[in-house]
Every structure is written in C-alpha cells, then in structure tokens.
Design a protein around this motif. Structure first.
Motif, PDB file in Angstrom:
ATOM      1  N   TYR A 264     -13.959  70.527  81.720  1.00 18.58           N
ATOM      2  CA  TYR A 264     -14.505  71.358  80.642  1.00 18.58           C
ATOM      3  C   TYR A 264     -14.008  70.827  79.309  1.00 18.58           C
ATOM      4  O   TYR A 264     -13.076  70.035  79.246  1.00 18.58           O
ATOM      5  N   CYS A 265     -14.652  71.287  78.242  1.00 19.47           N
ATOM      6  CA  CYS A 265     -14.319  70.864  76.888  1.00 19.47           C
ATOM      7  C   CYS A 265     -13.421  71.938  76.247  1.00 19.47           C
ATOM      8  O   CYS A 265     -13.896  73.043  75.964  1.00 19.47           O
ATOM      9  N   PRO A 266     -12.133  71.658  76.017  1.00 21.14           N
ATOM     10  CA  PRO A 266     -11.238  72.661  75.436  1.00 21.14           C
ATOM     11  C   PRO A 266     -11.687  73.152  74.049  1.00 21.14           C
ATOM     12  O   PRO A 266     -11.510  74.324  73.723  1.00 21.14           O
ATOM     13  N   ALA A 267     -12.306  72.270  73.261  1.00 16.46           N
ATOM     14  CA  ALA A 267     -12.761  72.695  71.931  1.00 16.46           C
ATOM     15  C   ALA A 267     -13.841  73.754  72.056  1.00 16.46           C
ATOM     16  O   ALA A 267     -13.833  74.757  71.332  1.00 16.46           O
ATOM     17  N   LEU A 268     -14.759  73.559  72.989  1.00 16.40           N
ATOM     18  CA  LEU A 268     -15.813  74.546  73.200  1.00 16.40           C
ATOM     19  C   LEU A 268     -15.220  75.846  73.748  1.00 16.40           C
ATOM     20  O   LEU A 268     -15.627  76.942  73.349  1.00 16.40           O
ATOM     21  N   ALA A 269     -14.228  75.731  74.607  1.00 21.00           N
ATOM     22  CA  ALA A 269     -13.558  76.932  75.129  1.00 21.00           C
ATOM     23  C   ALA A 269     -12.876  77.698  73.996  1.00 21.00           C
ATOM     24  O   ALA A 269     -12.897  78.936  73.969  1.00 21.00           O
ATOM     25  N   ASP A 270     -12.292  76.970  73.047  1.00 16.66           N
ATOM     26  CA  ASP A 270     -11.673  77.620  71.889  1.00 16.66           C
ATOM     27  C   ASP A 270     -12.717  78.344  71.040  1.00 16.66           C
ATOM     28  O   ASP A 270     -12.481  79.453  70.555  1.00 16.66           O
ATOM     29  N   ALA A 271     -13.885  77.720  70.868  1.00 24.42           N
ATOM     30  CA  ALA A 271     -14.959  78.360  70.096  1.00 24.42           C
ATOM     31  C   ALA A 271     -15.389  79.661  70.776  1.00 24.42           C
ATOM     32  O   ALA A 271     -15.575  80.686  70.114  1.00 24.42           O
ATOM     33  N   TRP A 272     -15.535  79.621  72.099  1.00 20.05           N
ATOM     34  CA  TRP A 272     -15.856  80.849  72.840  1.00 20.05           C
ATOM     35  C   TRP A 272     -14.749  81.888  72.643  1.00 20.05           C
ATOM     36  O   TRP A 272     -15.025  83.082  72.480  1.00 20.05           O
ATOM     37  N   GLY A 273     -13.502  81.426  72.644  1.00 24.20           N
ATOM     38  CA  GLY A 273     -12.373  82.336  72.459  1.00 24.20           C
ATOM     39  C   GLY A 273     -12.381  83.025  71.099  1.00 24.20           C
ATOM     40  O   GLY A 273     -12.000  84.189  70.987  1.00 24.20           O
TER      41      GLY A 273
END
Length: 191
Positions: free
Chosen positions: A107-116
């Motif tokens: 998974y892409c951590p940056a995208l996960a951060d955006a979701w967060g």
C-alpha cells in the motif's frame, strides 16, 4: 456545523481518494508484475504514467483535505496536512509502497495518511448531511415516483399514505416511528 459547501467538498474528496486508490491498485499491479529490469527501465511508460497518476491524485487529495480543514475552521489541522505533504516532497516519496503483513499486500503510506486526515473531517462535514427530516422530505418530494413503483392509481389519500408506508416497511422503521409519522402527516393535512 458544516454547510452545504463543506459537505460537497467532503464528497468531492471521497471521490478523489477513491480515484487515488484505483491509481494505487494499478501502480501496485504494475510493480508486482514487472521484473527488476523492467522497473529500472527509464523507458517504461506504463510504470512512469502510473506513478505520476498516483502522485498527482495523492497530492490532490492532500490539498483538498487542507481546503476542507480551512473551511471547517481547523487551522492547526490544515497546517498539519500541509506539513505532512511537504514532508513527502518528491513524487517518489508520495508513491513509495510498503508491505502490510496484516493486509498481505502493498500500500501507499502517503495515500493512507490522506485518508487519515480525511476521515475525521468527513465525520464533521457529513455528520448532519442525512437526517430523518431530510429523508422524509425526499420521500414526500418523490411521492409520485413511489405511487408509480407501487403500480397503483390511488383514488384516496389513504392509498397514497399506504404506498409511502410501504417504503418505510422495506427500510425497517419501527411501528412507533411509523405511528408518530402518521400522526404528523394527519396533523399537517388539517392545517
């Protein structure tokens, strides 16, 4: 409380994040299906296009989240979003992948951060978007369509009411809730 503009922006961000998640899946698929030589090839247009698309959509999601935070009068949260995006810096960092042993996939951590960042703001912005009153208003506005779906030609108001309550039955309303609604509708008809 969030206004209509904030609700629309929150919906827009959800769409942006969904498109970014599609780009992430496509990028992961290309990475996993490529040999190390193909990954190192500077002429691998599919890989570079997928990487650019994921970076663009992730960056867009961060910027839209920052706008929503500002519109919701959350300046510290907006500043945190800005700092996090700045910390990622390059496209390479925005699109870097990490393996999740829990999910069993990359998974892409940056995208996960955006979701967060998005999820708590969505709760604030969309929390009051659908209320019982708005559902009732929508049903009343669509009474003609409800009657059409019931395949009946009512000649009495009670038949219209029964068709509307048929919709409520299919959505698991309690008997007490339906009785309160019936009383409210009867009272409204008298005024």
């Amino acid at each position: 409380m969030a206004g209509r503009e904030e609700q629309l922006l929150a919906i827009r961000i959800a769409e942006t994040l969904s498109r970014a998640a599609e780009a992430e899946r496509h990028y992961v698929k290309i990475i996993e299906g490529s040999s190390s030589d193909e990954l190192e090839d500077p002429n691998n247009d599919d890989l570079h296009d997928a990487e650019e698309l994921l970076a663009h959509r992730t960056r867009t999601a961060f910027r839209e989240c920052q706008m929503l935070a500002e519109r919701l009068h959350m300046p510290d949260f907006a500043k945190d979003i800005r700092k996090k995006l700045k910390a990622y810096g390059s496209d390479a960092k925005l699109t870097s992948l990490t393996y999740s042993s829990t999910a069993g996939e990359q998974y892409c951590p940056a995208l996960a951060d955006a979701w967060g960042f998005y999820e708590p703001m969505a709760a604030v912005a969309l929390g009051g978007a659908v209320t019982g009153l708005s559902v009732l208003e929508t049903m009343l506005r669509n009474t003609a369509k409800i009657i059409e779906q019931a395949k009946t030609t009512p000649d009495r108001e009670t038949q219209v009411r029964d068709a509307v309550f048929g919709i409520l039955d299919s959505h698991s309303w309690t008997r007490a809730g339906k009785l309160r609604l019936q009383r409210a509708l009867k009272h409204t008809n008298r005024t």
